[in-house]
Design an enzyme around this catalytic site. Structure first.
Site, PDB file in Angstrom:
ATOM      1  CG  MET A 184       5.214  21.381  14.633  1.00  0.00           C
ATOM      2  SD  MET A 184       5.836  23.074  14.627  1.00  0.00           S
ATOM      3  CE  MET A 184       7.059  23.005  15.499  1.00  0.00           C
ATOM      4  NE  ARG A 185       7.497  14.091   8.877  1.00  0.00           N
ATOM      5  CZ  ARG A 185       6.249  13.827   8.715  1.00  0.00           C
ATOM      6  NH1 ARG A 185       5.812  14.436   7.873  1.00  0.00           N
ATOM      7  NH2 ARG A 185       5.383  12.925   9.356  1.00  0.00           N
TER       8      ARG A 185
END
Length: 656
Positions: free
Chosen positions: A273-274
């Site tokens: 999800m970065r």
């Protein structure tokens, strides 16, 4: 020091300048990685940015540049109220040869030994707080140092636990790394930790190149005068940064744009999800930069172009970048999701900007799985094309003994980092505290010690001898003759070499490739840190013709002799892939005898080697084994390269 080249005077590099400015507005984006060939003004642009950053109010005497208006835990605190000191934001440069002590700080040995107290000596992370930390050639920096600085950049704090010192201090900075891909790549999981990435190239337009030359010559002739001519434009940019910073907390990120961001990242199949968070932060900063109060589609597209090119890279040999058609399709998909009905707001969700500066997803860097890749020979006439072969995880090939080469992950080496194996009075890296105290303790009474500190003499000092891992020069010598192609083995050999190259990439090795076929050997790739360049050359490998094995070995010897002069500390590992057949007539009239003689010369040069026997079928002549014996090398069958099939470590040559 002369005036820096003005940021406004830089010609072109629009994406680079935008990425740097957005990070100046919102440091929580996570920094910028600048990729580009040499001579493209990467360093010039980065150094020019520091002059645009607003001046800082700092607590007088604080070694960590604390903001007097913000209460924060500081090793030099608590701070007494007083008149703030005002100074420019710093540009701190981290050299390639920096140690862990220099980066994060360490025990103040002078005070520890003379006053008997534990005191912390800050490192470069502390010096860079509220400024810019610039790492030139970040791809050549040791991986564990890259991890440390990326962790600090993500958390906004540095934590030091070593030598009896436990310290945590603020370390919020704009991180900028530059690299030349020709000198080797960063690992994908380290690439992912940089917020944005930009690729820069020299302009091919004549008018643009002319203007670059004109401005550079004018700057060199009169740096101060040139800077003065661009001072007004730089001042406008500096004021715009301040205004955007003030506007940032109030910028609204609508739910429709959040869905657009999530859909685009999903379309690119990025890991974790970065990427979504970085795109969102960058879009908010872009809206603030253009003076808007709400994120729009254009802000998301600009963020995607800067935040995703390096995150879609699935394999070490993939080229980073976004294809326009792929970007267009992803944005269309994102538009469909953005047009969905608005859901009920989440009372626990983020407000306005919703992405606090310095926030991180809390996830560890992910290691992308390496999909199966293959290589096939290409050519016409007598040259053959081969079916692709899958790659695999290879067993570890090592150079025996203990070296002193560049940091890496292959062979044992004396190093500046790693575990301490003993103390020494002659050689080592850093002070061996226990050894020094032990040497001094018996003499304190004779030396008249009366206070808490120790009375030291030069003879008491002991150095730490550390052992870690080094990278090596792995020279591949590949048999591409007709005897390999006729039995359809070249596809398997190519897959094995690609697998070994991927292993070399992960272990930070320098690599070279020699091929031999027809009447001679060819240096397909001189030794280089760019492992992906070696993979590209092997994909174009041509096969066919006779087998000049002796010529291949002699060419390898010449290349290694040259490299020994250029880089004497880097130990070589020769990997010969062949079926052992020698059919090209040499100077002695006996091809096999010539090959064995050439192998003996390499053995006399003390070259560590591994022979990979590519012979197949039930009837084996064992010729590769004879070559290995002459090389004083281990001989492996092709299938024995797989770490999944064969356990253990291969010592590549005789024990040192």
């Amino acid at each position: 020091m002369g005036a820096r080249f003005p940021f406004s005077a830089v010609v072109g590099h629009d994406d680079l300048r935008l990425a740097l400015l957005l990070n100046a507005v919102h440091p929580g984006i996570g920094g910028v990685l600048v990729r580009g060939e040499k001579g493209t003004a990467k360093s010039t642009v980065v150094r020019a940015l520091a002059a645009l950053l607003p001046e800082l109010d700092v607590v007088p005497g604080c070694r960590f540049a604390c903001d007097p208006a913000v209460e924060i835990e500081c090793p030099d605190g608590p701070h007494n109220a007083g008149v703030p000191e005002r100074r420019p934001a710093r540009l701190v440069e981290l050299p390639v040869g920096a140690t862990e002590d220099r980066l994060i700080g360490s025990l103040d040995l002078e005070r520890a030994l003379t006053e008997g107290v534990r005191a912390y000596q800050p490192g470069l992370l502390a010096a860079a707080h509220r400024g810019v930390l610039y790492v030139d050639e970040v791809n050549l920096l040791h991986d564990h140092l890259v991890d440390l600085l990326l962790d600090a950049a993500a958390m906004g704090r540095a934590h030091v636990e070593r030598e009896g010192v436990s310290v945590s201090h603020a370390a919020s900075f704009l991180l900028v790394g530059t690299m030349n891909p020709e000198e080797g790549e960063l690992r994908p999981q380290l690439l992912d930790r940089f917020g944005l990435t930009v690729s820069v190239k020299a302009a091919r337009d004549v008018a643009t190149r002319t203007e670059v030359i004109r401005r550079r010559l004018a700057y060199e002739a009169d740096p101060a005068g040139f800077a003065a001519r661009w001072a007004e434009q730089d001042a406008e940019l500096a004021a715009r940064i301040v205004a955007a910073r003030d506007r940032l907390p109030g910028v609204v990120l609508p739910d429709a744009e959040l869905r657009r961001i999530a859909a685009v990242c999903a379309a690119f199949e990025v890991d974790g999800m970065r990427a979504d968070l970085v795109v969102a932060r960058t879009a908010v900063a872009h809206a603030a930069w253009r003076g808007a109060d709400e994120v729009e589609e254009a802000d998301v597209e600009a963020a995607v172009r800067l935040a995703l090119p390096h995150r879609k890279r699935r394999d070490p040999f993939d080229e980073p970048g976004l294809e326009e058609q792929q970007l267009e399709d992803a944005m269309k998909q994102g538009a469909e999701h953005a047009a969905e009905p608005e859901p009920e707001p989440d009372p626990d969700g983020p407000d306005g900007g919703g992405l606090p500066e310095g926030a991180d997803d809390g996830l560890p860097p992910e290691s992308p799985e390496s999909p199966e890749r293959s290589t096939a020979g290409q050519g016409t006439g007598s040259e053959r094309t081969h079916a692709p072969a899958p790659s695999f995880r290879t067993r570890l090939l090592q150079v025996p003994g203990v070296g002193e080469g560049a940091p890496g992950k292959r062979s044992r080496a004396r190093a500046r980092t790693g575990r301490v194996v003993r103390s020494s009075t002659v050689d080592g890296s850093g002070l061996h505290l226990v050894g020094t105290l032990g040497a001094a303790a018996p003499h304190q009474s004779v030396r008249g010690r009366s206070g808490p500190g120790l009375v030291l003499r030069g003879t008491d000092l002991r150095l730490s001898v550390r052992e870690g891992k080094e990278s090596n020069l792995v020279l591949f010598v590949v048999d591409a003759s007709g005897s390999m192609a006729a039995r359809q083995r070249m596809s398997a050999v190519s897959g094995a070499v690609i697998s070994l190259l991927r292993d070399a990439y992960q272990r930070r090795d320098k690599v070279g490739v020699i091929t031999f076929r027809g009447g001679s050997a060819e240096t397909a790739l001189p030794p280089t840190n760019s492992v992906d360049a070696a993979a590209a050359r092997l994909r174009q490998l041509r096969t066919g013709g006779r087998t000049p094995l002796a010529d291949g070995l002699l060419r390898a010897r010449k290349v290694l002799q040259t490299e020994r002069v250029r880089d004497p500390r880097r130990r070589p590992l020769l990997v010969l892939l062949t079926d052992g057949r020698a059919t090209a007539t040499g100077t002695g009239g006996d091809p096999m005898r010539d090959a064995l003689r050439a192998a003996g010369l390499l053995a006399a040069d003390d070259v560590a080697a591994v022979v990979v026997d590519c012979e197949s079928g039930h009837l084996r002549l064992g010729l590769a084994g004879r070559v290995a014996e002459a090389l004083d090398a281990v001989c492996l069958r092709l299938e024995e390269l797989s770490a999944d099939q064969v356990a253990g470590v291969v010592r590549a040559a005789r024990a040192a």
